[in-house]
Design an enzyme around this catalytic site. Structure first.
Site, PDB file in Angstrom:
ATOM      1  N   SER A 112      60.904 -17.039  12.469  1.00 13.18           N
ATOM      2  CA  SER A 112      61.907 -17.193  11.411  1.00 13.18           C
ATOM      3  C   SER A 112      61.214 -17.045  10.069  1.00 13.18           C
ATOM      4  O   SER A 112      60.012 -17.336   9.956  1.00 13.18           O
ATOM      5  CB  SER A 112      62.552 -18.581  11.489  1.00 13.18           C
ATOM      6  N   TYR A 171      62.239 -27.926  10.798  1.00  5.31           N
ATOM      7  CA  TYR A 171      62.404 -26.589  11.390  1.00  5.31           C
ATOM      8  C   TYR A 171      61.262 -25.673  10.944  1.00  5.31           C
ATOM      9  O   TYR A 171      60.664 -24.964  11.760  1.00  5.31           O
ATOM     10  CB  TYR A 171      63.764 -26.021  10.980  1.00  5.31           C
TER      11      TYR A 171
END
Ligand SMILES: NC(=O)c1ccc[n+]([C@@H]2O[C@H](COP(=O)([O-])OP(=O)(O)OC[C@H]3O[C@@H](n4cnc5c(N)ncnc54)[C@H](OP(=O)(O)O)[C@@H]3O)[C@@H](O)[C@H]2O)c1
Length: 253
Positions: A138, A151
């Site tokens: 990501s 995250y």
């Protein structure tokens, strides 16, 4: 008929990017094992192509990963491709208020899950004519945003693992790649992050003209996975035009 590209294992293939990747890899000539916990969802993915098989897998369970590995090892030609895609985010609380249990969940799937599956399948990846590991990372693994510490920490860690693995596997016939998407409007990612709060999940994409779709990301993963065996794409960052950085989105639609 074109020769098969071999067996591909895709984790987190019951929805979103993983499901789209399973479908696109099947179209590109791979035999695909679509893996995740929800068997009913996997059956829908497998129905799209005779080249896709649904395989139950919980990446947080060593036993479940061992079962998958035993099945893969029984395949004569080894494993051509592993897509470590299972993962996601839980919560958007600032560090001061974050629940360690949420961080643990994110580490269990995004980091330790990918590590377990990779470790276990490395011999099969080396057994055939050359294997390839692709991580769905990501842009959160490259820069941080408020509320995203847990995250980001997980995606930074998963990326560190893949980069280290590339060093450790140098000289062996296994490629290591990362595809790092920005904002992707998948049906479940934000719903999971906000624990089923549909309004909050929808607001993530508010006003953004065209977030990426799962198919856009699957297209990049499939491109990375179908280069010649000597070509290693280390990193492909893919963002929608409307996104300049994780926190810089044009919402004037
Ligand atoms: N959507 C985005 O904006 C975005 C952006 C950048 C990166 N990503 C990354 O892309 C990947 C896929 O995300 P997505 O948007 O497609 O989200 P998604 O639709 O929520 O998909 C997540 C997948 O992971 C699986 N999964 C979760 N826990 C698992 C476990 N313990 N064992 C096996 N599978 C598990 C889920 O299946 P089951 O629940 O059936 O197990 C599901 O198939 C994730 O790694 C995510 O971090 C997403």
């Amino acid at each position: 008929m074109a020769t098969s590209r071999g067996l591909a294992v895709v984790t987190g293939a019951s929805s979103g990017i993983g499901a789209a990747t399973a479908r696109q890899l099947a179209s590109a000539g791979f035999t695909v094992w679509a893996c995740a916990r929800r068997v009913d969802r996997l059956a829908e993915v497998a129905a799209a192509s005779p080249a896709i098989t649904a395989v139950t897998l919980d990446v947080t369970s060593a036993d479940s990963v061992a079962e998958l590995t035993a099945r893969v090892n029984a395949e004569r030609d080894g494993l051509a491709l592993l897509v470590n895609n299972a993962g996601g985010a839980v919560g958007l609380e600032p560090v001061a208020e974050a629940d360690p249990a949420d961080w643990l969940t994110m580490f269990q799937t995004n980091v330790l899950g990918a590590m377990r599956v990779t470790q276990s399948l490395l011999p099969a990846l080396e057994a055939g004519s050359g294997g390839h590991i692709v991580l769905t990372g990501s842009i959160a693994g490259y820069s941080v945003y408020e509320g995203g510490a847990g995250y980001s920490a997980a995606k930074y860690a998963a990326r560190a693992m893949m980069e280290t693995l590339r060093l450790e596997l140098n000289g062996r016939p296994i490629r290591v790649s990362e595809v790092a998407p920005g904002l992707v409007a998948t049906e479940e990612f934000s719903l999971v992050r906000f624990r089923g709060d549909a309004a909050r999940a929808a607001a993530v994409y508010d006003g953004v003209a065209e977030p990426l779709t799962a198919e856009d990301v699957a297209d990049v993963i499939t491109f990375v996975a179908t280069r010649p065996a000597h070509v290693n794409i280390d990193l492909a960052v893919v963002k929608p035009l409307a996104q300049a950085a994780p926190y810089k989105l044009d919402r004037r639609r």
